[in-house]
Enzyme design. Sequence first.
Site, PDB file in Angstrom:
ATOM      1  N   LYS A 106       0.896  -1.313   0.007  1.00 26.13           N
ATOM      2  CA  LYS A 106      -0.042   0.022  -0.059  1.00 26.13           C
ATOM      3  C   LYS A 106       0.995   1.396   0.090  1.00 26.13           C
ATOM      4  CE  LYS A 106      -4.301  -1.902   1.785  1.00 26.13           C
ATOM      5  NZ  LYS A 106      -3.727  -3.339   2.136  1.00 26.13           N
TER       6      LYS A 106
HETATM    7  C1  LIG Z   1      -4.482  -4.642   1.599  1.00 26.27           C
HETATM    8  C2  LIG Z   1      -3.839  -5.907   1.786  1.00 26.27           C
HETATM    9  C3  LIG Z   1      -4.235  -6.810   0.752  1.00 26.27           C
HETATM   10  C4  LIG Z   1      -5.421  -6.785  -0.164  1.00 26.27           C
HETATM   11  O1  LIG Z   1      -5.235  -6.115  -1.104  1.00 26.27           O
HETATM   12  P1  LIG Z   1      -6.608  -5.322  -2.061  1.00 26.27           P
HETATM   13  O2  LIG Z   1      -6.307  -4.367  -2.979  1.00 26.27           O
HETATM   14  O3  LIG Z   1      -7.453  -4.854  -0.939  1.00 26.27           O
HETATM   15  O4  LIG Z   1      -7.221  -6.492  -2.795  1.00 26.27           O
HETATM   16  C5  LIG Z   1      -3.242  -7.918   0.490  1.00 26.27           C
HETATM   17  N1  LIG Z   1      -2.462  -8.174   1.203  1.00 26.27           N
HETATM   18  C6  LIG Z   1      -1.980  -7.215   2.470  1.00 26.27           C
HETATM   19  C7  LIG Z   1      -0.578  -7.335   3.094  1.00 26.27           C
HETATM   20  C8  LIG Z   1      -2.659  -5.866   2.277  1.00 26.27           C
HETATM   21  O5  LIG Z   1      -2.198  -5.090   3.322  1.00 26.27           O
END
Ligand SMILES: *Cc1c(COP(=O)(O)O)cnc(C)c1O
Length: 432
Positions: A106
């Site tokens: 993210k």
């Molecule tokens: C947010 C997150 C996901 C999921 O991603 P999306 O885009 O919401 O599908 C998967 N793994 C981790 C470690 C995350 O922080």
Amino acid sequence: MNYYSINNRNHIVDFAEATLRGQPPGGSLYFPENIPDVSKLIDEMSSLSREEIAMQVIQPFVGNSIPQADLERIISDTVNFEIPLIQISPDISALELFHGPTLAFKDVGARFMSRCLRYFNRNSTRNTVVLVATSGDTGGAVVSGFSEIEGVKVVVLYPSKKVSKIQELQLTTGGKNVFALEIRGTFDDCQAIVKKAFNDPQLAKAFNLTSANSINIARWLPQQLYYFFAFQQWTYEQPPIICVPSGNFGNLCAGLLAYKSGLPAEHFIAACNANDVIPRFMVYGKYTSRNTISTLSNAMDVADPSNFIRILELFQNDLVQLQEVLTAVSISDYQTVETIKQVHKSFNYVLDPHSAVAFSALQQFMQSSYGQGYIVATAHPIKFPDVLEQTIGEEIPYPDSITSLLNKEGKSVKLPAKYEAFVDWILSADMN
Ligand SMILES: *Cc1c(COP(=O)(O)O)cnc(C)c1O
């Protein structure tokens, strides 16, 4: 490029307005009016830097909203850490997206969005106030991405005593523009306060409030970039099978958008945990929402994935066409733990629970399909020390970014889980 609301094609805005608004009025999501063609970029890719690739991918989506030189700076700030494709087994590699400041994928979206907001706010006399409720992980990426960004203040609400020590330090050691509110309640209490704040006319008058939610296009679109970086590092003849651990489906949707614009891929797999609405939908064509189930891969504990309507839009709501490109798989906690053990033992590679869900799903898919692929490794295993201890029984060293965090002292404001207490605090805090 303009964006329309999926629920109302007559509501059209440019990149700047879509970013500042977050969501179209009345709900739904923004979607690009057309999909660029990257085939020329794919041909030239081997001789380009990551910044050059990123610029070519993102520029059409940004259009006239940000001038070239400013966008170049935003991009180089966004992709300023390694994104390596690491071979795990003979047929499976990992695209490691966890080398950013908070060790989670993210970071990419949060860094890009924060810098876009800074640009859009450059002449404004009012700060933009970003409000986020977090159960742990997302908040850290937002705090880090928005820390020290002029023109933007960040208020992050987290449930007291319900986040890990490292997560709390990530939330409470941001720059002067970041306020961490430790709410004596649950994550749902935090989220309820944030939701109410967005609909509060008194606050709307006082601040430009915005959310750094993953449905914002400025967080969603830059996630395409690393699929291109992966392809640049891909050495096999046949294009990759790409497996994405999915919760709200923003990450996968960005990969599919890249594919639709011409990025080569053999197939996509949505790897889910026990929260299996989409795996069921992909088989039965029926969307039945259920309650959220808590799992080891908790960032994927989502019962009603907000970005899935974008995937349907990308495939003109044609399930058969979507099934040709995408398979969705649900993996249990038991399989997750077994996969971490097996991969550690056989290949000396440590997966975090989210990446393990993806590895297991890809392995399952490959039993009946020839080819090579990669998983998108979304978090560093060190973020899940309890699971690691249980599964591989050894400690792994902290990366530098965590070691330096451990010496810092966090700062937070403690508040009861009451909306009025939040309003009193924010109206008296220095937001401008
Ligand atoms: C947010 C997150 C996901 C999921 O991603 P999306 O885009 O919401 O599908 C998967 N793994 C981790 C470690 C995350 O922080």
